[in-house]
Structures are given as structure tokens and as C-alpha cells.
Design a protein around this motif. Structure first.
Motif, PDB file in Angstrom:
ATOM      1  N   ALA A 151      14.663 -41.422   7.643  1.00  0.00           N
ATOM      2  CA  ALA A 151      15.316 -42.126   6.530  1.00  0.00           C
ATOM      3  C   ALA A 151      14.393 -43.199   5.966  1.00  0.00           C
ATOM      4  CB  ALA A 151      16.629 -42.743   7.006  1.00  0.00           C
ATOM      5  N   LYS A 173      10.240 -49.775  16.357  1.00  0.00           N
ATOM      6  CA  LYS A 173      10.273 -49.999  17.809  1.00  0.00           C
ATOM      7  C   LYS A 173       9.240 -49.108  18.496  1.00  0.00           C
ATOM      8  CE  LYS A 173      13.896 -48.695  20.537  1.00  0.00           C
ATOM      9  NZ  LYS A 173      15.315 -48.698  20.908  1.00  0.00           N
ATOM     10  N   GLU A 174       9.083 -47.903  17.962  1.00  0.00           N
ATOM     11  CA  GLU A 174       8.092 -46.993  18.541  1.00  0.00           C
ATOM     12  C   GLU A 174       6.687 -47.426  18.114  1.00  0.00           C
ATOM     13  OE1 GLU A 174       8.976 -42.643  18.606  1.00  0.00           O
ATOM     14  OE2 GLU A 174      10.587 -43.214  17.265  1.00  0.00           O
ATOM     15  N   ARG A 181       9.799 -35.953  13.835  1.00  0.00           N
ATOM     16  CA  ARG A 181      10.518 -35.859  15.109  1.00  0.00           C
ATOM     17  C   ARG A 181      10.959 -34.416  15.381  1.00  0.00           C
ATOM     18  NH1 ARG A 181      11.964 -40.291  17.141  1.00  0.00           N
ATOM     19  NH2 ARG A 181      11.933 -41.452  15.207  1.00  0.00           N
ATOM     20  N   VAL A 182      11.331 -33.705  14.324  1.00  0.00           N
ATOM     21  CA  VAL A 182      11.879 -32.353  14.497  1.00  0.00           C
ATOM     22  C   VAL A 182      10.851 -31.389  15.091  1.00  0.00           C
ATOM     23  CG1 VAL A 182      13.493 -32.636  12.577  1.00  0.00           C
ATOM     24  CG2 VAL A 182      11.330 -31.543  12.174  1.00  0.00           C
ATOM     25  N   ILE A 218      13.449 -54.994  16.237  1.00  0.00           N
ATOM     26  CA  ILE A 218      14.269 -56.085  15.686  1.00  0.00           C
ATOM     27  C   ILE A 218      15.409 -56.329  16.668  1.00  0.00           C
ATOM     28  CG2 ILE A 218      15.805 -56.774  13.773  1.00  0.00           C
ATOM     29  CD1 ILE A 218      12.755 -56.812  13.139  1.00  0.00           C
ATOM     30  N   THR A 245      18.007 -47.085  12.046  1.00  0.00           N
ATOM     31  CA  THR A 245      17.599 -47.140  13.453  1.00  0.00           C
ATOM     32  C   THR A 245      17.859 -45.843  14.218  1.00  0.00           C
ATOM     33  OG1 THR A 245      19.702 -48.269  13.833  1.00  0.00           O
ATOM     34  CG2 THR A 245      17.756 -49.650  13.719  1.00  0.00           C
ATOM     35  N   GLY A 246      18.385 -44.822  13.551  1.00  0.00           N
ATOM     36  CA  GLY A 246      18.507 -43.502  14.183  1.00  0.00           C
ATOM     37  C   GLY A 246      19.446 -43.465  15.381  1.00  0.00           C
ATOM     38  N   ARG A 266      13.537 -37.319  22.443  1.00  0.00           N
ATOM     39  CA  ARG A 266      13.862 -37.952  21.163  1.00  0.00           C
ATOM     40  C   ARG A 266      12.610 -38.534  20.500  1.00  0.00           C
ATOM     41  NH1 ARG A 266      17.933 -37.932  17.307  1.00  0.00           N
ATOM     42  NH2 ARG A 266      17.125 -39.437  15.839  1.00  0.00           N
ATOM     43  N   LEU A 298      18.444 -28.422  19.602  1.00  0.00           N
ATOM     44  CA  LEU A 298      17.299 -29.059  20.251  1.00  0.00           C
ATOM     45  C   LEU A 298      16.964 -28.374  21.570  1.00  0.00           C
ATOM     46  CD1 LEU A 298      15.244 -31.248  20.919  1.00  0.00           C
ATOM     47  CD2 LEU A 298      17.107 -32.797  21.431  1.00  0.00           C
ATOM     48  N   GLU A 422      21.030 -41.470  10.677  1.00  0.00           N
ATOM     49  CA  GLU A 422      21.998 -41.105  11.714  1.00  0.00           C
ATOM     50  C   GLU A 422      22.982 -42.217  12.057  1.00  0.00           C
ATOM     51  OE1 GLU A 422      20.376 -39.104  15.081  1.00  0.00           O
ATOM     52  OE2 GLU A 422      19.681 -37.450  13.856  1.00  0.00           O
ATOM     53  N   THR A 434      18.119 -34.262   9.246  1.00  0.00           N
ATOM     54  CA  THR A 434      17.113 -34.924   8.415  1.00  0.00           C
ATOM     55  C   THR A 434      17.485 -34.906   6.943  1.00  0.00           C
ATOM     56  OG1 THR A 434      15.572 -33.888   9.920  1.00  0.00           O
ATOM     57  CG2 THR A 434      14.628 -35.064   8.084  1.00  0.00           C
ATOM     58  N   LYS A 466      14.446 -23.118  14.517  1.00  0.00           N
ATOM     59  CA  LYS A 466      13.031 -22.812  14.267  1.00  0.00           C
ATOM     60  C   LYS A 466      12.469 -21.963  15.416  1.00  0.00           C
ATOM     61  CE  LYS A 466      11.924 -27.170  13.415  1.00  0.00           C
ATOM     62  NZ  LYS A 466      13.271 -27.732  13.527  1.00  0.00           N
TER      63      LYS A 466
HETATM   64  C1  LIG Z   1      13.442 -32.785  19.002  1.00  0.00           C
HETATM   65  C2  LIG Z   1      14.287 -32.947  17.779  1.00  0.00           C
HETATM   66  C3  LIG Z   1      14.451 -31.873  16.912  1.00  0.00           C
HETATM   67  C4  LIG Z   1      15.216 -32.016  15.762  1.00  0.00           C
HETATM   68  N1  LIG Z   1      15.337 -30.954  14.917  1.00  0.00           N
HETATM   69  C5  LIG Z   1      15.996 -31.104  13.753  1.00  0.00           C
HETATM   70  C6  LIG Z   1      16.057 -30.040  12.811  1.00  0.00           C
HETATM   71  O1  LIG Z   1      15.545 -28.949  13.039  1.00  0.00           O
HETATM   72  N2  LIG Z   1      16.714 -30.260  11.636  1.00  0.00           N
HETATM   73  C7  LIG Z   1      17.278 -31.463  11.350  1.00  0.00           C
HETATM   74  O2  LIG Z   1      17.830 -31.623  10.265  1.00  0.00           O
HETATM   75  N3  LIG Z   1      17.247 -32.482  12.226  1.00  0.00           N
HETATM   76  C8  LIG Z   1      16.625 -32.341  13.416  1.00  0.00           C
HETATM   77  N4  LIG Z   1      16.581 -33.389  14.304  1.00  0.00           N
HETATM   78  C9  LIG Z   1      17.273 -34.642  13.958  1.00  0.00           C
HETATM   79  C10 LIG Z   1      16.419 -35.496  13.026  1.00  0.00           C
HETATM   80  O3  LIG Z   1      15.208 -35.800  13.645  1.00  0.00           O
HETATM   81  C11 LIG Z   1      17.173 -36.773  12.702  1.00  0.00           C
HETATM   82  O4  LIG Z   1      18.379 -36.431  12.061  1.00  0.00           O
HETATM   83  C12 LIG Z   1      16.396 -37.703  11.786  1.00  0.00           C
HETATM   84  O5  LIG Z   1      15.176 -38.054  12.360  1.00  0.00           O
HETATM   85  C13 LIG Z   1      17.231 -38.957  11.541  1.00  0.00           C
HETATM   86  O6  LIG Z   1      16.491 -39.906  10.856  1.00  0.00           O
HETATM   87  P1  LIG Z   1      16.758 -41.469  11.059  1.00  0.00           P
HETATM   88  O7  LIG Z   1      15.788 -42.161  10.172  1.00  0.00           O
HETATM   89  O8  LIG Z   1      18.192 -41.753  10.946  1.00  0.00           O
HETATM   90  O9  LIG Z   1      16.387 -41.764  12.586  1.00  0.00           O
HETATM   91  P2  LIG Z   1      15.048 -41.562  13.386  1.00  0.00           P
HETATM   92  O10 LIG Z   1      14.177 -40.558  12.760  1.00  0.00           O
HETATM   93  O11 LIG Z   1      15.451 -41.361  14.792  1.00  0.00           O
HETATM   94  O12 LIG Z   1      14.300 -42.965  13.268  1.00  0.00           O
HETATM   95  C14 LIG Z   1      14.832 -44.162  13.751  1.00  0.00           C
HETATM   96  C15 LIG Z   1      13.702 -45.060  14.193  1.00  0.00           C
HETATM   97  O13 LIG Z   1      14.193 -46.393  14.306  1.00  0.00           O
HETATM   98  C16 LIG Z   1      13.631 -46.990  15.458  1.00  0.00           C
HETATM   99  N5  LIG Z   1      14.463 -48.126  15.889  1.00  0.00           N
HETATM  100  C17 LIG Z   1      15.674 -48.085  16.489  1.00  0.00           C
HETATM  101  N6  LIG Z   1      16.122 -49.349  16.715  1.00  0.00           N
HETATM  102  C18 LIG Z   1      15.171 -50.179  16.252  1.00  0.00           C
HETATM  103  C19 LIG Z   1      15.046 -51.596  16.194  1.00  0.00           C
HETATM  104  N7  LIG Z   1      16.007 -52.398  16.653  1.00  0.00           N
HETATM  105  N8  LIG Z   1      13.923 -52.127  15.675  1.00  0.00           N
HETATM  106  C20 LIG Z   1      12.938 -51.330  15.181  1.00  0.00           C
HETATM  107  N9  LIG Z   1      13.010 -49.982  15.209  1.00  0.00           N
HETATM  108  C21 LIG Z   1      14.113 -49.413  15.720  1.00  0.00           C
HETATM  109  C22 LIG Z   1      13.625 -45.846  16.449  1.00  0.00           C
HETATM  110  O14 LIG Z   1      12.760 -46.139  17.525  1.00  0.00           O
HETATM  111  C23 LIG Z   1      13.147 -44.704  15.556  1.00  0.00           C
HETATM  112  O15 LIG Z   1      11.753 -44.666  15.515  1.00  0.00           O
HETATM  113  C24 LIG Z   1      15.841 -33.269  15.477  1.00  0.00           C
HETATM  114  C25 LIG Z   1      15.683 -34.340  16.361  1.00  0.00           C
HETATM  115  C26 LIG Z   1      14.917 -34.194  17.502  1.00  0.00           C
HETATM  116  C27 LIG Z   1      14.754 -35.363  18.430  1.00  0.00           C
END
Ligand SMILES: Cc1cc2nc3c(=O)[nH]c(=O)nc-3n(C[C@H](O)[C@H](O)[C@H](O)COP(=O)(O)OP(=O)(O)OC[C@H]3O[C@@H](n4cnc5c(N)ncnc54)[C@H](O)[C@@H]3O)c2cc1C
Length: 613
Positions: A151, A173-174, A181-182, A218, A245-246, A266, A298, A422, A434, A466
Motif C-alpha cells: 500500500a 520496521k523491516e 512480499r507475494v 513507529i 502497517t499490514g 510474512r 500461501l 490490510e 495486494t 501461482k
Molecule cells: C508469502 C505471501 C504471499 C502472498 N501472495 C499474495 C498473492 O498472491 N496475491 C495477493 O493479492 N496477495 C498476496 N499476499 C498478501 C499481500 O502481500 C498483502 O495483501 C499486501 O502486501 C498488503 O499490503 P500492506 O501494505 O497492507 O501490508 P504489507 O505489505 O505487509 O506492509 C506493511 C509494512 O509495514 C511495516 N510495519 C508494521 N508496523 C510498523 C510500524 N509500527 N512502524 C513501521 N513499519 C511498520 C511492516 O513491517 C511491513 O513492512 C501474500 C502475502 C505473503 C506474505
């Protein structure tokens, strides 16, 4: 026949030098009370706009697609500019169909028209008003983004495409921000290198003008005083805060993840840990054994990736079938056959009850299942779901339920704080995919930039498995509710070939589809389902068309839709130079979206643009 002409329309002035005329567009009528309900018509022109002559636009430094303020003494309208030479210089046109949209009158033509009426016919003078048009200007702002996942990536990309002035700070954080990630399963199996997962190539952070804080969490959000505190004690004020923050992997409370051999999947760290652990067993791959708990997307992708390396795989699945929420029974059964044919063992209707280290051999676990079965393996990976990371929202007094509650602009209960991906809960729905994270990020970025028509309407759930040699995806609904005759199913099935296609139709709308064997209809069905386009005569053609499998040309770019670099270049050479159009024409980027940066790179490569519109 008029005897004399008495023009009482207001005159243009230095302050309001343009003539605004209002009227209809092809597919709408009145204030859309009827036509606005037909989605097919809405796809033609989805939101209000201002048509303007290019010379008038150049004089005001307005580019096509910029948000403009159209104003006079009576009011203001803020819409996107559409530039051409068709409209006369000095005249601008605004369609009159949009009144209030979600309680907001940003596109209402009658904010600007006057009350003058013809004294004889009583016709209102809506076709003529004096206005000024200027590019929408916003004050410089400081935007802090928490998280550097899917996002956040889409947010900064969309934002920077239109605004280079605002400060953008990203906290991750990472240690490794902005990666796919996917694709972690392919990274674990070493099919892909770390470089191939990274979304931002060298130098791109600087180009995007982001102040990136990697490895910095944060810890506090003060929503009233508008500042955040990071894990190094740094305090950062903000005008706008983006929370992205996922999720974290869900594991039952009693699982001791800190002990050797237990994993989740993850982050890159999770993937590296599993890779290193398996290497350290010093066993040849065909003697390694990994148990995966969870038969969802997954778990299955990880299983298939590791199996490709000849590692022995067992899946423990609590439900009686695979991907039970994303597929119907038939597709689940065919998928299970396919998975078992790969040599992967599946235990259905089962759960892990205990995991013990083998007392004699290191790197060996004894895993007992609820049914009494005991499996000996080297590692166990829990892939049984996720939990949104909403702790920060909780402590900062934002409204939350399962996720952080957001409105149609992705604003939380504090309008200066947005939640994306998320963690965002919109109309009681959370999306773990995603494409939803990206749609939300796009919507929020455009809204903050001033585009009030950028309204998020929810996302359609979509799952693409996939597997290298099996096409399988589902979009929207996969099972029809029992005893409801308003739903119809169209099914095409060839069991021995693992070929199965199903469409669910209700009230002339395609509401769900499963495609197994090939995904040729994916892009088309996705559009029908997402945009809720009435099927009309298309209803009788669903799944009747000849499957036109276009071969992958060149290097594979989009694994979800099987689109190669050559396929993209072919469409670019036919004159396509718009990113969204390229995706929709080829199907690339419409699945998990992880290939979007690569598609954009191909589109922007000068050598690929032999033909410019
Ligand atoms: C192995 C795997 C396979 C996947 N396959 C698919 C797929 O095929 N199709 C699909 O649609 N989706 C898939 N997903 C799901 C998809 O990756 C997520 O839906 C998407 O990444 C969500 O995006 P996001 O930005 O909400 O969160 P994320 O991508 O998880 O990013 C959030 C980030 O915020 C960081 N964070 C959290 N808290 C803090 C804080 N307090 N301070 C700073 N940073 C922080 C986390 O460490 C992370 O890096 C998969 C996920 C995984 C793990």
C-alpha cells in the motif's frame, strides 16, 4: 420569431474571463437518477470533468488530467481538466449530471450557473456563466507514511506522479523496504533472487524524493497533536499520516515460535530464516521434510516452491478441502489432485496438536496431529492466516473494529489520518490482497492531491494461485447461496484434464468466477465483476467463446496472467502509451500487481515506444 435581442447574460470580466457552458454527455441524462444506475453507462465517463481549450490551459499551466478550480462569485467546482482543440478558446464546458456525490457537491455545475431566466420563455440561463479556471493549488504538506509494503509503495508512486513539493517520510520496521512480499515462496526456493523481489531499483528512492527510515518502527501516534515517535526516540510532526502497517502471521498462542524449526512466512527475515535453517540441516534436499500448516494460497504456493527443489512436503489442513474460502468444492478437489500428483502429502480434517524436538537427532521435529498421526520433519511453517497490525491505531484513539475503520476516502475517524491495505476496514470488510491495498492507496493519494471524485467503493476479492503449470484463479463469489433461485451458475468441466470454469450470475451481473486450466477470461471477468457492468447480450456468451491462449512472448513479466515482455511491447507498438490501458489490454498487472513496476519500466523504455500517439 424574436423581435429584438436583449442579452442579459453576465459579461466576462478580467476577474472571470472564461465562458462556462454546461450540458449533457453521451451516456447520461439529467442528474443521473436513472442512467447513473446503469454501470455500463458509467464506464463511459465515470466522473465530472472540465473540457478546456489547450491554449487556455497552457496560459494557466494546466496539464491534461490536472485538478482545476472553476469558480466565480457564486461558488466553486473542482474537477479534472480534459484538454483539446475541439472546444473554442475562451469557452469551457462542464457536464451538468453530477449533483451531490456522497454528500459532496465538488462537481455540481449549478454551483456556478446564475439564476437568470428568459423573461418570456422562463428558460434558465444555464448555458452561459462567467468563470475563472486555475490549476488546483494545495499548501505544502508533510506526509508521514508508516510501513513500506504494497500500500505504501503504491501511495508514494501515485502521489509523486502529481506532486514533487510535499515532504514524504516513510518509516519501515523491516530493514528491507518496498519488496514483493507475494514472491517470497519463490525467493525461499531460490527461483528468484532478492534483487528480483525489490520494487525500487538503485537511485529510485532519490528520484521519488522520499526520506526513508529503514529498520525504524513507529511506536507512538499522537493524533491530536499530530506527531509520531519512532523506535530511536525521534519525534516527527505531520500534516497527514498514512498508516499502512499490514498484517502479521497468525499463530496459535501456545506455539513457541522462538524454538528451532518453527516458522511463519510474512517477511524477508522469515524467508531467510527458513532458507538458512534448511541449509544448516546439511541434508540433501530430497531428504529434507517440511510440514506446512494451512492449505490456503500461501501454504500451497510455499509447498509447490519447496517441492520444486525436491524437498518433501506435507500439508496439514484443518478444513476438509484446500482453499476452502476461495474455491468451491469441485475446484478444491481438482486442486488437491494436482497437488498430490506433485508428490505433496495432504492431511485433511486435521490439526497439529504437539511439536517436539527429536531428542537424538538435531534439526528434527516430531509433529503429532489431532488424529494421532505422528510426522517426523525438519521444519514446520504456519500459514494459517493473518492478523492486521492495528495496535498503533488503538493507542491513538482511532475508531477500529477488526481493522481501522475508514470512509470512502480512506480517512480514519481522524480526517488527517488515513489507513490503507490490510489494516483498513471499509464497510465491514477487510481485504488481505495486494490489489485492494493498491486501489486504496491510489484513491487516498488522489484525494489528498485534491481529486474529490477519487472515491473508494470497496474491492473484489481475487485469488490467483501461482503454480508454474496450473492456471487457477477465483474472483468474487465462488458458491451460490442455497435455495436462492436469483443466482445462476454456468459451468464448464473436464475433470481428467483438471479443467474447470464457473461463472455466477445474478440480476444480469457477473458476481463471481472460478477459472482453472486457463485464465483467458480473467481480465474481462475481473472488469465485469469489479465495475458491476451489466452483462446484457454477453450473458449468453459466457464461457462459450473459443479459448484464445496467446503465447507468452519473451521474458515472463506477469505470472498471474502469463504475459511476457514481448506481449507488452506488441501492444505498446500498436500505440498504447497509457499504463492502465496497457494492463487492461494485456491482462498484465491485474492479479497480485507485483509486476507493475516492471510493466511501467517496459512502457517507459524509449526503445519500446516506436510509435507515439
Ligand atoms: C508469502 C505471501 C504471499 C502472498 N501472495 C499474495 C498473492 O498472491 N496475491 C495477493 O493479492 N496477495 C498476496 N499476499 C498478501 C499481500 O502481500 C498483502 O495483501 C499486501 O502486501 C498488503 O499490503 P500492506 O501494505 O497492507 O501490508 P504489507 O505489505 O505487509 O506492509 C506493511 C509494512 O509495514 C511495516 N510495519 C508494521 N508496523 C510498523 C510500524 N509500527 N512502524 C513501521 N513499519 C511498520 C511492516 O513491517 C511491513 O513492512 C501474500 C502475502 C505473503 C506474505
Amino acid at each position: 420569431v424574436p423581435q429584438n435581442i436583449l442579452n442579459k447574460s453576465e459579461k466576462i470580466t478580467e476577474e472571470f474571463p472564461l465562458i462556462l457552458t454546461t450540458g449533457r454527455i453521451r451516456d447520461q441524462w439529467h442528474t443521473r437518477t436513472k442512467t447513473g444506475k446503469v454501470n455500463r453507462l458509467t464506464t463511459h465517463i465515470p466522473s465530472p470533468y472540465l473540457e478546456m481549450n489547450k491554449i487556455d490551459a497552457i496560459e494557466r499551466e494546466i496539464n491534461d488530467g490536472d485538478i482545476v478550480d472553476i469558480y466565480n462569485k457564486r461558488g466553486i467546482v473542482k474537477v479534472k481538466a480534459k484538454l483539446n482543440f475541439n472546444i473554442k478558446k475562451g469557452v469551457v464546458f462542464l457536464p451538468m449530471h453530477w449533483g451531490k456525490v456522497k454528500g459532496n457537491d465538488f462537481g455540481r455545475a449549478n454551483n456556478l450557473t446564475n439564476n437568470l431566466i428568459d423573461p418570456v420563455s422562463k428558460e434558465p440561463d444555464f448555458k452561459y456563466a462567467a468563470v475563472q479556471v486555475l490549476k488546483h493549488k494545495k499548501e505544502k504538506e508533510k506526509i508521514c507514511v508508516i510501513g513500506a509494503g504494497a500500500a505504501a509503495y503504491r501511495f508514494v508512486q501515485t502521489y509523486r506522479a502529481h506532486n514533487l513539493k510535499d515532504d514524504l517520510l516513510v518509516f519501515s520496521k523491516e530493514d528491507d523496504p518496498f519488496y514483493n512480499r507475494v514472491l517470497l515462496p519463490e525467493y525461499v526456493s531460490e527461483d528468484l533472487t532478492w534483487e528480483q523481489l525489490q520494487k525500487l531499483k538503485k537511485g529510485e528512492i532519490e528520484k521519488l524524493r522520499i526520506e526513508l527510515h529503514s529498520g525504524v518502527q513507529i511506536t507512538t501516534v499522537n493524533s491530536e497533536e499530530k506527531f509520531i515517535i519512532d523506535s530511536n526516540g525521534g519525534k516527527h510532526s505531520f500534516d497527514i499520516l498514512i498508516m499502512a502497517t499490514g498484517s502479521s502471521a497468525f499463530v496459535p498462542k501456545d506455539v513457541p515460535l522462538h524454538l528451532p524449526g518453527r516458522f511463519t512466512m510474512r517477511t524477508k527475515v522469515d524467508a531467510d530464516n527458513l532458507r538458512t535453517y534448511l541449509k544448516n540441516t546439511e541434508l540433501p534436499e530430497k531428504e529434507q521434510h517440511v510440514v506446512i500448516v494451512g492449505g490456503g494460497l500461501l501454504g500451497l504456493e510455499l509447498a509447490a516452491s519447496l517441492k520444486k527443489k525436491n524437498i518433501n512436503i506435507t500439508i496439514v489442513q484443518r478444513a476438509p478441502r484446500l482453499m476452502e474460502r476461495q474455491l468451491d468444492r469441485v475446484a478444491s478437489t481438482l486442486l488437491a489432485e494436482n497437488v498430490q500428483e506433485r508428490g505433496i502429502q495432504i492431511y485433511f480434517d486435521n490439526e497439529v496438536s504437539t511439536v517436539f524436538e527429536d531428542e537424538i537427532t538435531s534439526n528434527k521435529l516430531s509433529i503429532s496431529l489431532k488424529t494421532g498421526k505422528i510426522i517426523t520433519a525438519n521444519a514446520i511453517v504456519y500459514a494459517i492466516g493473518t492478523l492486521p497490525n492495528i495496535e498503533l491505531a488503538k493507542i491513538s484513539n482511532l475508531k477500529y473494529s477488526r481493522g481501522v475503520i475508514v470512509n470512502q476516502y480512506l480517512q480514519t475517524s481522524n480526517p488527517d489520518i488515513f489507513a490503507l491495505g490490510e489494516i483498513a476496514e471499509f464497510e465491514n470488510s477487510l481485504y488481505g490482497i495486494t490489489s485492494a491495498a493498491e486501489q486504496q492507496a491510489n484513491s487516498a493519494a488522489k484525494f489528498i492531491l485534491g481529486d474529490l471524485s477519487s472515491i473508494y467503493k470497496g474491492s473484489v476479492l481475487m485469488n490467483i494461485l501461482k503454480f508454474e503449470d496450473l492456471d487457477l484463479c477465483s474472483i468474487g463469489m465462488v458458491n451460490t447461496p442455497k435455495n436462492d433461485p436469483s443466482y445462476e451458475e454456468i459451468i464448464l468441466k473436464d475433470v481428467t484434464q483438471h479443467f474447470y470454469k464457473k461463472c455466477i450470475v445474478r440480476n444480469d451481473l457477473l458476481v463471481g468466477a472460478i477459472l482453472m486450466g486457463d485464465k483467458n477470461e480473467f481480465a474481462e471477468f475481473k472488469r465485469f465483476i469489479e465495475d458491476k457492468i451489466e452483462l446484457s447480450e454477453k450473458r449468453t456468451e459466457l464461457l462459450r467463446g473459443k479459448s484464445s491462449t496467446i503465447p507468452v512472448l519473451g521474458k515472463l513479466v506477469c505470472s498471474c496472467s502469463q504475459v511476457g515482455e514481448g506481449n507488452l511491447i506488441e501492444v505498446i507498438n500498436k500505440g498504447c502509451n497509457d499504463f492502465n490501458e496497457l494492463c487492461s489490454k494485456t491482462g498484465a498487472g491485474l492479479g497480485c500487481g507485483s509486476c507493475k513496476p516492471e510493466i511501467n519500466e517496459i512502457l517507459l523504455k524509449p526503445n519500446n515506444r516506436r510509435y507515439e500517439k
